[in-house]
Motif scaffolding. Structure first.
Motif, PDB file in Angstrom:
ATOM      1  N   SER A 196       0.841  -1.186   0.000  1.00  0.00           N
ATOM      2  CA  SER A 196       0.000   0.000   0.000  1.00  0.00           C
ATOM      3  C   SER A 196       0.884   1.248   0.000  1.00  0.00           C
ATOM      4  O   SER A 196       1.825   1.367   0.779  1.00  0.00           O
ATOM      5  CB  SER A 196      -0.901   0.000   1.231  1.00  0.00           C
ATOM      6  OG  SER A 196      -1.554   1.234   1.357  1.00  0.00           O
ATOM      7  N   LEU A 197       0.570   2.193  -0.893  1.00  0.00           N
ATOM      8  CA  LEU A 197       1.378   3.404  -0.976  1.00  0.00           C
ATOM      9  C   LEU A 197       1.293   4.250   0.293  1.00  0.00           C
ATOM     10  O   LEU A 197       2.267   4.888   0.683  1.00  0.00           O
ATOM     11  CB  LEU A 197       0.946   4.235  -2.191  1.00  0.00           C
ATOM     12  CG  LEU A 197       1.325   3.655  -3.551  1.00  0.00           C
ATOM     13  CD1 LEU A 197       0.767   4.511  -4.666  1.00  0.00           C
ATOM     14  CD2 LEU A 197       2.814   3.528  -3.672  1.00  0.00           C
ATOM     15  N   ALA A 255       1.633  13.363  -3.339  1.00  0.00           N
ATOM     16  CA  ALA A 255       1.131  13.746  -4.656  1.00  0.00           C
ATOM     17  C   ALA A 255       1.116  12.547  -5.600  1.00  0.00           C
ATOM     18  O   ALA A 255       0.155  12.342  -6.354  1.00  0.00           O
ATOM     19  CB  ALA A 255       1.980  14.875  -5.237  1.00  0.00           C
ATOM     20  N   LEU A 256       2.174  11.733  -5.560  1.00  0.00           N
ATOM     21  CA  LEU A 256       2.209  10.543  -6.404  1.00  0.00           C
ATOM     22  C   LEU A 256       1.131   9.542  -6.002  1.00  0.00           C
ATOM     23  O   LEU A 256       0.491   8.925  -6.866  1.00  0.00           O
ATOM     24  CB  LEU A 256       3.580   9.881  -6.326  1.00  0.00           C
ATOM     25  CG  LEU A 256       4.727  10.593  -7.027  1.00  0.00           C
ATOM     26  CD1 LEU A 256       6.023   9.812  -6.824  1.00  0.00           C
ATOM     27  CD2 LEU A 256       4.444  10.767  -8.492  1.00  0.00           C
ATOM     28  N   ALA A 257       0.930   9.370  -4.701  1.00  0.00           N
ATOM     29  CA  ALA A 257      -0.094   8.434  -4.235  1.00  0.00           C
ATOM     30  C   ALA A 257      -1.487   8.922  -4.623  1.00  0.00           C
ATOM     31  O   ALA A 257      -2.340   8.119  -5.010  1.00  0.00           O
ATOM     32  CB  ALA A 257       0.006   8.259  -2.724  1.00  0.00           C
ATOM     33  N   PHE A 258      -1.722  10.214  -4.520  1.00  0.00           N
ATOM     34  CA  PHE A 258      -3.018  10.758  -4.926  1.00  0.00           C
ATOM     35  C   PHE A 258      -3.248  10.546  -6.415  1.00  0.00           C
ATOM     36  O   PHE A 258      -4.330  10.147  -6.840  1.00  0.00           O
ATOM     37  CB  PHE A 258      -3.105  12.249  -4.581  1.00  0.00           C
ATOM     38  CG  PHE A 258      -4.383  12.885  -5.026  1.00  0.00           C
ATOM     39  CD1 PHE A 258      -5.565  12.618  -4.367  1.00  0.00           C
ATOM     40  CD2 PHE A 258      -4.404  13.738  -6.120  1.00  0.00           C
ATOM     41  CE1 PHE A 258      -6.757  13.186  -4.771  1.00  0.00           C
ATOM     42  CE2 PHE A 258      -5.589  14.314  -6.539  1.00  0.00           C
ATOM     43  CZ  PHE A 258      -6.765  14.037  -5.865  1.00  0.00           C
ATOM     44  N   ARG A 259      -2.221  10.782  -7.213  1.00  0.00           N
ATOM     45  CA  ARG A 259      -2.351  10.587  -8.663  1.00  0.00           C
ATOM     46  C   ARG A 259      -2.605   9.114  -8.986  1.00  0.00           C
ATOM     47  O   ARG A 259      -3.417   8.788  -9.840  1.00  0.00           O
ATOM     48  CB  ARG A 259      -1.082  11.084  -9.362  1.00  0.00           C
ATOM     49  CG  ARG A 259      -1.118  10.963 -10.847  1.00  0.00           C
ATOM     50  CD  ARG A 259      -2.121  11.916 -11.425  1.00  0.00           C
ATOM     51  NE  ARG A 259      -2.061  11.812 -12.889  1.00  0.00           N
ATOM     52  CZ  ARG A 259      -3.012  12.186 -13.672  1.00  0.00           C
ATOM     53  NH1 ARG A 259      -4.100  12.727 -13.167  1.00  0.00           N
ATOM     54  NH2 ARG A 259      -2.912  12.056 -14.963  1.00  0.00           N
ATOM     55  N   SER A 260      -1.930   8.234  -8.284  1.00  0.00           N
ATOM     56  CA  SER A 260      -2.140   6.803  -8.485  1.00  0.00           C
ATOM     57  C   SER A 260      -3.562   6.404  -8.094  1.00  0.00           C
ATOM     58  O   SER A 260      -4.205   5.606  -8.777  1.00  0.00           O
ATOM     59  CB  SER A 260      -1.130   6.006  -7.670  1.00  0.00           C
ATOM     60  OG  SER A 260      -1.386   4.639  -7.759  1.00  0.00           O
ATOM     61  N   PHE A 261      -4.062   6.974  -7.000  1.00  0.00           N
ATOM     62  CA  PHE A 261      -5.430   6.676  -6.568  1.00  0.00           C
ATOM     63  C   PHE A 261      -6.451   7.191  -7.573  1.00  0.00           C
ATOM     64  O   PHE A 261      -7.450   6.533  -7.858  1.00  0.00           O
ATOM     65  CB  PHE A 261      -5.682   7.276  -5.184  1.00  0.00           C
ATOM     66  CG  PHE A 261      -7.032   6.932  -4.636  1.00  0.00           C
ATOM     67  CD1 PHE A 261      -7.273   5.689  -4.085  1.00  0.00           C
ATOM     68  CD2 PHE A 261      -8.067   7.855  -4.677  1.00  0.00           C
ATOM     69  CE1 PHE A 261      -8.523   5.366  -3.589  1.00  0.00           C
ATOM     70  CE2 PHE A 261      -9.317   7.549  -4.186  1.00  0.00           C
ATOM     71  CZ  PHE A 261      -9.551   6.295  -3.637  1.00  0.00           C
TER      72      PHE A 261
END
Length: 129
Positions: free
Chosen positions: A26-27, A91-97
């Motif tokens: 999990s990120l 920011a990367l995790a939000f974009r991935s989500f």
């Protein structure tokens, strides 16, 4: 210089928890692991700085009584770096989500294919010998 056992155990716990979370899929857990590792690094730098002392201003105290300012400056730098890295990873995790609908890291199919091909080649070479 003596080592404070409480701080050593606390640092070991922070590093253990941080590395454990870093190995998850999990990120969000990976991000929490990096944050906890950052806190462990800051604690390590503060413990490495030694006991509290007099501020390091020339002429106010004997040099032996002064505290070393370098670990404090390094800890401040580590705080800024950890904050910047955490912001970037969020920011990367939000974009991935947004793109995938979940925050779990998927297996790389091509990497798995290359790995199994390499294993098959090793087995073929061992059988030929």
């Amino acid at each position: 210089m003596t080592i404070n056992l409480t701080m050593a155990v606390l640092m070991a716990g922070l590093y253990s928890a941080g590395f454990y979370l870093l190995m998850q899929r999990s990120l969000m857990r990976v991000i929490l692991g990096i944050v906890i590792l950052g806190h462990g690094a800051n604690l390590f730098l503060q413990v490495a700085g030694g006991p509290p002392g007099v501020p390091p201003f020339a002429g106010l105290a004997a040099p032996e009584a002064m505290v070393d300012p370098l670990p404090q400056a390094m800890a401040l730098t580590a705080i800024v770096i950890t904050f910047a890295l955490t912001t970037f990873l969020l920011a990367l995790a939000f974009r991935s989500f947004v793109l995938l609908g979940h925050d779990e890291v998927q297996d790389d199919v091509e990497d798995r294919r290359v790995g199994t091909t390499a294993e098959r080649n090793d087995l073929v070479q061992e059988g030929a010998e």
